[in-house]
Design a protein around this motif. Structure first.
Motif, PDB file in Angstrom:
ATOM      1  N   ARG A   1       0.852  -1.193   0.000  1.00 33.86           N
ATOM      2  CA  ARG A   1       0.000   0.000   0.000  1.00 33.86           C
ATOM      3  C   ARG A   1       0.888   1.243   0.000  1.00 33.86           C
ATOM      4  O   ARG A   1       1.788   1.372   0.822  1.00 33.86           O
ATOM      5  CB  ARG A   1      -0.911  -0.012   1.228  1.00 33.86           C
TER       6      ARG A   1
ATOM      7  N   ASN B   1       7.987   3.575   8.172  1.00 31.82           N
ATOM      8  CA  ASN B   1       7.680   2.346   8.890  1.00 31.82           C
ATOM      9  C   ASN B   1       7.039   1.380   7.913  1.00 31.82           C
ATOM     10  O   ASN B   1       6.233   1.795   7.063  1.00 31.82           O
ATOM     11  CB  ASN B   1       6.700   2.616  10.034  1.00 31.82           C
TER      12      ASN B   1
ATOM     13  N   TYR C   1       4.767  -2.013   7.593  1.00 30.04           N
ATOM     14  CA  TYR C   1       3.870  -2.933   8.287  1.00 30.04           C
ATOM     15  C   TYR C   1       3.576  -4.129   7.392  1.00 30.04           C
ATOM     16  O   TYR C   1       3.446  -3.987   6.168  1.00 30.04           O
ATOM     17  CB  TYR C   1       2.538  -2.249   8.626  1.00 30.04           C
TER      18      TYR C   1
ATOM     19  N   GLY D   1       0.517  -6.629   7.362  1.00 25.09           N
ATOM     20  CA  GLY D   1      -0.777  -6.692   8.044  1.00 25.09           C
ATOM     21  C   GLY D   1      -0.814  -5.575   9.071  1.00 25.09           C
ATOM     22  O   GLY D   1      -0.581  -4.413   8.738  1.00 25.09           O
ATOM     23  N   ASP D   2      -1.058  -5.929  10.341  1.00 25.80           N
ATOM     24  CA  ASP D   2      -1.144  -4.910  11.392  1.00 25.80           C
ATOM     25  C   ASP D   2       0.131  -4.812  12.220  1.00 25.80           C
ATOM     26  O   ASP D   2       0.134  -4.184  13.282  1.00 25.80           O
ATOM     27  CB  ASP D   2      -2.326  -5.235  12.330  1.00 25.80           C
TER      28      ASP D   2
ATOM     29  N   ILE E   1       3.388   0.976   3.620  1.00 33.82           N
ATOM     30  CA  ILE E   1       4.393   1.997   3.916  1.00 33.82           C
ATOM     31  C   ILE E   1       3.689   3.060   4.755  1.00 33.82           C
ATOM     32  O   ILE E   1       2.735   3.681   4.287  1.00 33.82           O
ATOM     33  CB  ILE E   1       4.946   2.614   2.624  1.00 33.82           C
ATOM     34  N   VAL E   2       4.129   3.227   5.998  1.00 36.07           N
ATOM     35  CA  VAL E   2       3.423   4.088   6.948  1.00 36.07           C
ATOM     36  C   VAL E   2       4.394   5.141   7.490  1.00 36.07           C
ATOM     37  O   VAL E   2       5.351   4.791   8.176  1.00 36.07           O
ATOM     38  CB  VAL E   2       2.866   3.249   8.126  1.00 36.07           C
ATOM     39  N   PRO E   3       4.163   6.417   7.178  1.00 34.17           N
ATOM     40  CA  PRO E   3       5.069   7.429   7.723  1.00 34.17           C
ATOM     41  C   PRO E   3       4.749   7.773   9.167  1.00 34.17           C
ATOM     42  O   PRO E   3       3.588   7.801   9.563  1.00 34.17           O
ATOM     43  CB  PRO E   3       4.816   8.644   6.816  1.00 34.17           C
ATOM     44  N   SER E   4       5.783   7.991   9.965  1.00 34.45           N
ATOM     45  CA  SER E   4       5.556   8.688  11.233  1.00 34.45           C
ATOM     46  C   SER E   4       5.905  10.146  10.996  1.00 34.45           C
ATOM     47  O   SER E   4       6.828  10.468  10.267  1.00 34.45           O
ATOM     48  CB  SER E   4       6.348   8.094  12.394  1.00 34.45           C
TER      49      SER E   4
END
Lengths: 144, 98
Positions: free
Chosen positions: B13, B65, B67, B69-70, B91-94
């Motif tokens: 994603r 970050n 991930y 799944g979760d 792909i999850v930004p902080s």
């Protein structure tokens, strides 16, 4: 970016509510040549200390915001935060911590508890600087 | 056909602003038995993504970050985290600043 007076007002009110600490949250909407922000998703400032000068949004908060956006057929198009008693200009920390070009970063200055200037920025494609974006308001959130 | 082992097909994603580097796809299908292999396949397909995900040193940028799944891969096996067929990688930004 394109947005509504109501959304800009909600950002200002959030900044005043958390003063003298920084507020933060997400802009939800549609991404095109101009990001169109049609909704806000407020999140807590997760910074552990110095919340008057710093803000942190966790990956978990991002994932919740992304889920909330998708449930409404929207995307995360940017973020906002406040600068208590500082100008609405990206700080060195903002640039050092910047994520991806293409997000709209809104900054609202809150002076002595009252929101004043509100500006929008985007990270240059080479990541070297924030470039100011124009803010166009439309009366209603006429998306899609 | 070569005798290489077949790699699991997984999805990644993509955050909204990076879709301009992925032909506007929000979900990209790649092959990889590990997170690292899947990300390498992603970068091979869309090289313009690389400077936004990685430092020049080859390490993931600190705000990026990944991930599965979760689960944040930092709490799994990092880039070597194994992927199964149809795994969902994000792909999850902080986000932070001053």
């Amino acid at each position: 970016m394109i947005t509504t007076p109501l959304i800009l007002d909600q950002i200002r009110r959030h900044g005043e509510a958390t003063y003298p600490e920084e507020c933060c949250g997400f802009l939800l909407g549609t991404a095109d040549e101009d990001n169109q922000a049609t909704a806000l998703h407020q999140v807590p400032n997760r910074q552990e200390d110095r919340r008057t000068h710093r803000y942190t949004i966790t990956p978990a908060d991002y994932r919740n915001a992304d889920e909330a956006a998708r449930a409404r057929g929207l995307d995360i198009v940017g973020m906002y935060h406040s600068h208590p008693d500082h100008p609405a200009q990206p700080s060195a920390t903002d640039l050092a911590e910047a994520t991806f070009p293409g997000y709209t970063y809104v900054i609202v200055s809150v002076t002595s508890g009252t929101a004043t200037d509100l500006t929008a920025w985007t990270l240059a494609p080479d990541r070297s600087a924030f470039l100011q974006e124009s803010i166009t308001t439309e009366a209603s959130a006429a998306t899609r | 056909m070569a005798t290489t082992t077949e790699q699991p097909s997984v999805t990644i994603r993509i955050p909204t602003p990076l879709r301009s580097y992925t032909n506007n796809q929000s979900i990209v299908e790649v092959d990889g038995a590990t997170v690292q292999a899947a990300l390498t396949d992603l970068i091979d397909t869309y090289p313009a993504l690389k400077p936004h995900l990685y430092h020049d040193t080859g390490d993931l940028r600190s705000f990026v970050n990944i991930y599965v799944g979760d689960e944040d891969i930092r709490y799994l096996d990092g880039p070597q985290t194994a992927l199964e067929e149809d795994a969902e990688v994000s792909i999850v930004p902080s986000i932070a600043g001053g």
